[in-house]
Design an enzyme around this catalytic site. Sequence first.
Site, PDB file in Angstrom:
ATOM      1  CG  ASN A  73     -13.012 -23.646  33.003  1.00  0.00           C
ATOM      2  OD1 ASN A  73     -13.460 -23.472  31.876  1.00  0.00           O
ATOM      3  ND2 ASN A  73     -11.762 -23.346  33.337  1.00  0.00           N
ATOM      4  CG  HIS A  98     -13.197 -22.268  26.238  1.00  0.00           C
ATOM      5  ND1 HIS A  98     -13.809 -23.079  27.178  1.00  0.00           N
ATOM      6  CD2 HIS A  98     -12.106 -21.757  26.842  1.00  0.00           C
ATOM      7  CE1 HIS A  98     -13.105 -23.046  28.298  1.00  0.00           C
ATOM      8  NE2 HIS A  98     -12.069 -22.245  28.120  1.00  0.00           N
ATOM      9  CE1 TYR A 100      -9.725 -15.945  29.056  1.00  0.00           C
ATOM     10  CE2 TYR A 100     -12.015 -16.281  28.424  1.00  0.00           C
ATOM     11  CZ  TYR A 100     -10.822 -16.772  28.944  1.00  0.00           C
ATOM     12  OH  TYR A 100     -10.736 -18.081  29.340  1.00  0.00           O
TER      13      TYR A 100
END
Length: 486
Positions: free
Chosen positions: A129, A56, A339
Amino acid sequence: MSNEKKYLTTASGAPVGDNQNSITAGHRGPTLIQDVHLLEKLAHFNRERIPERVVHAKGAGAHGYFKVTNDLSKYTKADFLSEVGKTTPMFIRFSTVAGELGSADTVRDPRGFAVKFYTEEGNYDLVGNNTPVFFIRDAIKFPDFIHTQKRNPKTHRKDVNAIWDFWSLSPESLHQITILHSDRGIPATLRHMNGYGSHTFKWVNANGESVFVKYHFKTVQGIKNLDVDLAAKLAGENADYHLEDLYNSIENGDYPEWKLSVQIMPEEDANTYRFDPFDVTKVWSQKDYPLIEVGRMVLDRNPENYFAEVEQAAFSPGHFVPGIEASPDKMLQGRLFAYSDAHRYRVGANHEALPINRAKTEVNNYQRDGAMRFDGNGGSSVNYEPNSFDGPKETPENNIKPFEVTGFADSVAYDSEDHYTQPGDLFRLMNADERTRLIQNFVDHMQDVEKDEIKLRQISHFYKADPELGTRIAEGLGLSVPETAK
């Protein structure tokens, strides 16, 4: 050269017994932190690129607000969803997945759809997404999957052989790659695509009752996609086409909007549904669990500084608020760690204090020091707990709802090995022209794969999903469907 077969090891040289399934408490989970192989893979993966995001990397962002239009407080005690009309500021980052920071916007790739809600109970991040499913369903496979989407270590070019070798050996990817190679694989703009939480999450109400949910952001602008030839032309002429479109639309007062709805599954249904509802490669039937409107999201302000707001924005699926919790989804469980770990490495230990990431509520904890600490660092207040100096204390009423786990700790796969019904259903929903474009996209993408073995293995998956799909792709590649697939 030795012909001795190599065996997979950890970085310390220990042999790996299972590289496909993470260790869970019981058959369903959750994932155990004792799975040091999983943690090593995810932690190393997060440190493989500097300084841009590993995935990303190329993105666009905007500020806006979320407004509740339907009272669902009987399902969740989350304050920002507590009453019709309640408005919460938010920030969104759209992105492509596989390309680098300077890559083109109009490539065939999933789009990240990450929303940060600045609620009165802290930040809630919904990191999804533009597709309702994903390529894999266990985080232990994620570093390997992304390696196939990045550059070959020898040629430093994208490697179609690695891509299709991995997909053909991971049939759970079939649903996602069918969506990816359909018309929706290249959105016309960021404004003209849907967004999804993809994972299953848990909502808990004020009485401690829980349900499982899936999030759907439906674009009010309508779905629009790009023809492959036009997309390629734009990639060469304006690599920032999507960034430009989003920026200009907001600047001109044409504010993009999405309607958020959820599917709600009673907790007890999770044990009896026809497939595991925590498998992120599958969707829940909307006939079984229809969409229920929650509210609308509007983007009405562009960032003032791209780096400060878009590049330093840090989202984590682990940023929950009271009333919203994780499910045993194995892919989600891995992301809860990966993350925030990526952001600590990429932006720094104090990334949460940056203006774009800072909660609107007062932050009180005992975390101190670290690189680039730019606030008061807690001043002279006590930096440990428990303490006798009136430091911040826990609030037991905000504990997660307890849930039962059973079984043996082991590396186990999901029960369902039916990777074919849902992608086959998706293909059969398409009209004749959509089917033809899908098949041609697959053929174009696979034609340069060097090994027929890989092509035939993938053709078998297509055929099991739908005989027409497999047969026509085989013909397009000048091959025949393997007899073993029939």
